[in-house]
Design a protein around this motif. Structure first.
Motif, PDB file in Angstrom:
ATOM      1  N   GLU A  31     -56.204 -39.391-122.015  1.00  0.00           N
ATOM      2  CA  GLU A  31     -54.915 -39.316-122.713  1.00  0.00           C
ATOM      3  C   GLU A  31     -54.011 -38.291-122.046  1.00  0.00           C
ATOM      4  OE1 GLU A  31     -53.132 -38.604-127.235  1.00  0.00           O
ATOM      5  OE2 GLU A  31     -55.295 -38.559-126.855  1.00  0.00           O
ATOM      6  N   GLU A  32     -54.571 -37.147-121.686  1.00  0.00           N
ATOM      7  CA  GLU A  32     -53.781 -36.098-121.038  1.00  0.00           C
ATOM      8  C   GLU A  32     -53.292 -36.525-119.660  1.00  0.00           C
ATOM      9  OE1 GLU A  32     -55.639 -32.325-120.770  1.00  0.00           O
ATOM     10  OE2 GLU A  32     -55.468 -31.888-122.912  1.00  0.00           O
ATOM     11  N   ALA A  33     -54.145 -37.292-118.936  1.00  0.00           N
ATOM     12  CA  ALA A  33     -53.826 -37.650-117.553  1.00  0.00           C
ATOM     13  C   ALA A  33     -53.156 -39.018-117.422  1.00  0.00           C
ATOM     14  CB  ALA A  33     -55.103 -37.629-116.708  1.00  0.00           C
ATOM     15  N   GLY A  34     -53.022 -39.720-118.541  1.00  0.00           N
ATOM     16  CA  GLY A  34     -52.401 -41.041-118.502  1.00  0.00           C
ATOM     17  C   GLY A  34     -53.281 -42.101-117.860  1.00  0.00           C
ATOM     18  N   LEU A  35     -54.598 -42.004-118.079  1.00  0.00           N
ATOM     19  CA  LEU A  35     -55.546 -42.961-117.510  1.00  0.00           C
ATOM     20  C   LEU A  35     -55.994 -43.960-118.563  1.00  0.00           C
ATOM     21  CD1 LEU A  35     -57.888 -40.471-115.593  1.00  0.00           C
ATOM     22  CD2 LEU A  35     -56.007 -41.806-114.621  1.00  0.00           C
ATOM     23  N   ASP A  36     -56.484 -45.109-118.094  1.00  0.00           N
ATOM     24  CA  ASP A  36     -57.103 -46.078-118.994  1.00  0.00           C
ATOM     25  C   ASP A  36     -58.459 -45.506-119.409  1.00  0.00           C
ATOM     26  OD1 ASP A  36     -59.218 -48.535-119.126  1.00  0.00           O
ATOM     27  OD2 ASP A  36     -57.292 -49.102-119.992  1.00  0.00           O
ATOM     28  N   SER A  37     -58.680 -45.283-120.689  1.00  0.00           N
ATOM     29  CA  SER A  37     -59.880 -44.580-121.145  1.00  0.00           C
ATOM     30  C   SER A  37     -61.155 -45.375-120.885  1.00  0.00           C
ATOM     31  CB  SER A  37     -59.763 -44.241-122.631  1.00  0.00           C
ATOM     32  OG  SER A  37     -59.617 -45.407-123.413  1.00  0.00           O
ATOM     33  N   ASP A  38     -61.106 -46.708-121.033  1.00  0.00           N
ATOM     34  CA  ASP A  38     -62.303 -47.523-120.803  1.00  0.00           C
ATOM     35  C   ASP A  38     -62.719 -47.476-119.341  1.00  0.00           C
ATOM     36  OD1 ASP A  38     -62.480 -48.242-123.465  1.00  0.00           O
ATOM     37  OD2 ASP A  38     -61.345 -50.103-123.199  1.00  0.00           O
ATOM     38  N   ALA A  39     -61.753 -47.599-118.436  1.00  0.00           N
ATOM     39  CA  ALA A  39     -62.043 -47.546-117.006  1.00  0.00           C
ATOM     40  C   ALA A  39     -62.522 -46.151-116.610  1.00  0.00           C
ATOM     41  CB  ALA A  39     -60.807 -47.923-116.204  1.00  0.00           C
ATOM     42  N   ALA A  40     -61.916 -45.139-117.221  1.00  0.00           N
ATOM     43  CA  ALA A  40     -62.314 -43.768-116.912  1.00  0.00           C
ATOM     44  C   ALA A  40     -63.745 -43.505-117.359  1.00  0.00           C
ATOM     45  CB  ALA A  40     -61.361 -42.788-117.588  1.00  0.00           C
ATOM     46  N   LEU A  41     -64.116 -44.016-118.524  1.00  0.00           N
ATOM     47  CA  LEU A  41     -65.472 -43.822-119.025  1.00  0.00           C
ATOM     48  C   LEU A  41     -66.488 -44.522-118.122  1.00  0.00           C
ATOM     49  CD1 LEU A  41     -67.319 -42.681-121.213  1.00  0.00           C
ATOM     50  CD2 LEU A  41     -66.927 -44.775-122.541  1.00  0.00           C
ATOM     51  N   GLU A  42     -66.137 -45.701-117.641  1.00  0.00           N
ATOM     52  CA  GLU A  42     -67.033 -46.419-116.737  1.00  0.00           C
ATOM     53  C   GLU A  42     -67.236 -45.626-115.441  1.00  0.00           C
ATOM     54  OE1 GLU A  42     -67.444 -50.775-114.492  1.00  0.00           O
ATOM     55  OE2 GLU A  42     -65.815 -50.406-115.916  1.00  0.00           O
ATOM     56  N   THR A  43     -66.141 -45.078-114.914  1.00  0.00           N
ATOM     57  CA  THR A  43     -66.242 -44.256-113.701  1.00  0.00           C
ATOM     58  C   THR A  43     -67.082 -43.017-113.962  1.00  0.00           C
ATOM     59  OG1 THR A  43     -64.100 -45.002-112.875  1.00  0.00           O
ATOM     60  CG2 THR A  43     -64.929 -42.907-112.018  1.00  0.00           C
ATOM     61  N   TRP A  44     -66.868 -42.369-115.085  1.00  0.00           N
ATOM     62  CA  TRP A  44     -67.627 -41.175-115.468  1.00  0.00           C
ATOM     63  C   TRP A  44     -69.129 -41.467-115.469  1.00  0.00           C
ATOM     64  CZ3 TRP A  44     -66.968 -36.040-116.708  1.00  0.00           C
ATOM     65  CH2 TRP A  44     -67.948 -35.442-117.504  1.00  0.00           C
ATOM     66  N   ARG A  45     -69.498 -42.572-116.111  1.00  0.00           N
ATOM     67  CA  ARG A  45     -70.917 -42.924-116.209  1.00  0.00           C
ATOM     68  C   ARG A  45     -71.503 -43.291-114.851  1.00  0.00           C
ATOM     69  NH1 ARG A  45     -70.206 -46.532-121.756  1.00  0.00           N
ATOM     70  NH2 ARG A  45     -70.526 -44.810-123.225  1.00  0.00           N
ATOM     71  N   GLY A  75     -59.690 -38.645-110.094  1.00  0.00           N
ATOM     72  CA  GLY A  75     -58.442 -38.199-109.491  1.00  0.00           C
ATOM     73  C   GLY A  75     -57.769 -37.076-110.249  1.00  0.00           C
ATOM     74  N   ILE A  76     -58.540 -36.346-111.021  1.00  0.00           N
ATOM     75  CA  ILE A  76     -57.981 -35.268-111.839  1.00  0.00           C
ATOM     76  C   ILE A  76     -58.207 -33.934-111.135  1.00  0.00           C
ATOM     77  CG2 ILE A  76     -58.213 -34.017-114.022  1.00  0.00           C
ATOM     78  CD1 ILE A  76     -58.915 -36.719-115.304  1.00  0.00           C
ATOM     79  N   ASP A  77     -57.146 -33.205-110.984  1.00  0.00           N
ATOM     80  CA  ASP A  77     -57.205 -31.906-110.331  1.00  0.00           C
ATOM     81  C   ASP A  77     -56.624 -30.864-111.277  1.00  0.00           C
ATOM     82  OD1 ASP A  77     -57.410 -29.806-108.579  1.00  0.00           O
ATOM     83  OD2 ASP A  77     -55.613 -30.336-107.429  1.00  0.00           O
ATOM     84  N   GLY A  78     -57.485 -30.142-111.927  1.00  0.00           N
ATOM     85  CA  GLY A  78     -57.004 -29.156-112.889  1.00  0.00           C
ATOM     86  C   GLY A  78     -58.133 -28.684-113.771  1.00  0.00           C
ATOM     87  N   GLU A  79     -57.816 -27.815-114.711  1.00  0.00           N
ATOM     88  CA  GLU A  79     -58.824 -27.243-115.595  1.00  0.00           C
ATOM     89  C   GLU A  79     -59.273 -28.275-116.623  1.00  0.00           C
ATOM     90  OE1 GLU A  79     -59.440 -22.924-117.707  1.00  0.00           O
ATOM     91  OE2 GLU A  79     -57.496 -23.905-117.916  1.00  0.00           O
ATOM     92  N   TRP A  80     -60.557 -28.515-116.690  1.00  0.00           N
ATOM     93  CA  TRP A  80     -61.114 -29.492-117.619  1.00  0.00           C
ATOM     94  C   TRP A  80     -62.176 -28.886-118.543  1.00  0.00           C
ATOM     95  CZ3 TRP A  80     -66.394 -30.015-117.107  1.00  0.00           C
ATOM     96  CH2 TRP A  80     -66.946 -29.579-115.892  1.00  0.00           C
ATOM     97  N   GLU A  81     -62.683 -27.707-118.187  1.00  0.00           N
ATOM     98  CA  GLU A  81     -63.786 -27.122-118.935  1.00  0.00           C
ATOM     99  C   GLU A  81     -63.487 -26.881-120.413  1.00  0.00           C
ATOM    100  OE1 GLU A  81     -62.733 -26.116-116.014  1.00  0.00           O
ATOM    101  OE2 GLU A  81     -64.385 -25.612-114.654  1.00  0.00           O
ATOM    102  N   PRO A  82     -62.317 -26.331-120.793  1.00  0.00           N
ATOM    103  CA  PRO A  82     -62.060 -26.107-122.220  1.00  0.00           C
ATOM    104  C   PRO A  82     -62.113 -27.393-123.041  1.00  0.00           C
ATOM    105  CG  PRO A  82     -60.526 -24.842-120.897  1.00  0.00           C
ATOM    106  CD  PRO A  82     -61.237 -25.767-119.952  1.00  0.00           C
ATOM    107  N   LEU A  83     -61.590 -28.475-122.480  1.00  0.00           N
ATOM    108  CA  LEU A  83     -61.600 -29.752-123.185  1.00  0.00           C
ATOM    109  C   LEU A  83     -63.034 -30.249-123.349  1.00  0.00           C
ATOM    110  CD1 LEU A  83     -59.302 -31.547-124.289  1.00  0.00           C
ATOM    111  CD2 LEU A  83     -59.494 -32.926-122.211  1.00  0.00           C
ATOM    112  N   PHE A  84     -63.835 -30.071-122.303  1.00  0.00           N
ATOM    113  CA  PHE A  84     -65.232 -30.508-122.333  1.00  0.00           C
ATOM    114  C   PHE A  84     -66.025 -29.697-123.359  1.00  0.00           C
ATOM    115  CE2 PHE A  84     -69.652 -30.293-120.856  1.00  0.00           C
ATOM    116  CZ  PHE A  84     -69.942 -31.638-120.703  1.00  0.00           C
TER     117      PHE A  84
END
Length: 215
Positions: A31-45, A75-84
């Motif tokens: 949501e923050e990065a403007g990505l498709d969440s389903d595709a992003a989750l598949e890439t994550w896994r 393709g995300i370049d930035g702080e992600w740890e607090p969100l995680f």
């Protein structure tokens, strides 16, 4: 038993809640990065799976390194740890009876230890979220030993910290080969919580609170 050791994921921690936490994190990140969440989750896994499949034998591979690999693949370049960390803290849950068992055994004066394949910081954060971190006398992680279960080094390191003999030490685990066989080969007693059955199982637990009767 002079010492009781617990795995974290699948024993103290409800593994399904971790999957939900990752799903929430990727959804929030998308949501923050403007990505498709389903595709992003598949890439994550896919990236996390590949990260751990590339492990040779029982060598340690950091989960954090896997997260960073997956973040880069998105393709995300930035702080992600607090969100995680927020997603984890608000979503993960202990298994039924886990906190009660740890607190009761600690109050009885039992030696309590963790033997887990998690990154050291992540393991401590999980226990802290459940407010049981200070109840443990020792925490042995794969990051510390640089090996994963069932490597004997994991169990030997934990036993050395406790100063107890293997035959008076109990390992509570949810994976037969990693936790139960590994502990049995180290000479420990074993309690299977959700693990497959087999000759290395000394006790089977339908509920973690049954540990209280064993010790």
């Amino acid at each position: 038993m002079d010492a009781i050791f617990f795995d974290i994921g699948g024993v103290l921690l409800d593994s399904a809640s971790v999957r939900r936490a990752h799903e929430r994190f990727v959804a929030d990140l998308s949501e923050e990065a403007g990505l498709d969440s389903d595709a992003a989750l598949e890439t994550w896994r896919e990236e996390l799976g590949a990260h751990f499949r590339e492990r040779e034998g029982t060598e340690f591979r950091s989960a954090r390194a896997g997260y960073e690999r997956a973040i880069a693949a998105l393709g995300i370049d930035g702080e992600w740890e607090p969100l995680f960390e927020s997603a984890l803290a608000e979503t993960i849950e202990p298994n039924p009876g886990a906190v009660e068992v740890v607190e009761t055994l600690a109050e009885r004066g039992s030696y309590l230890g963790v033997i887990s394949d998690v990154d050291a910081a992540e393991g401590r954060r999980i226990l802290e979220t459940f407010d049981v971190l200070e109840r443990f006398d020792s925490i042995t992680t794969s990051e510390e030993v640089r090996r994963t279960k069932p490597d004997p080094a994991m169990f030997q390191a934990a036993l050395a910290k406790s100063g107890t003999v293997p035959e008076r030490s109990l390992m509570v685990g949810d994976r037969y080969h990693h936790d139960i066989e590994g502990a049995k080969e180290a000479g420990m007693r074993t309690a299977a919580y959700g693990a497959d059955d087999g000759p290395a199982v000394d006790h089977r637990l339908a509920d973690l609170r049954e540990v209280l009767d064993l010790v």
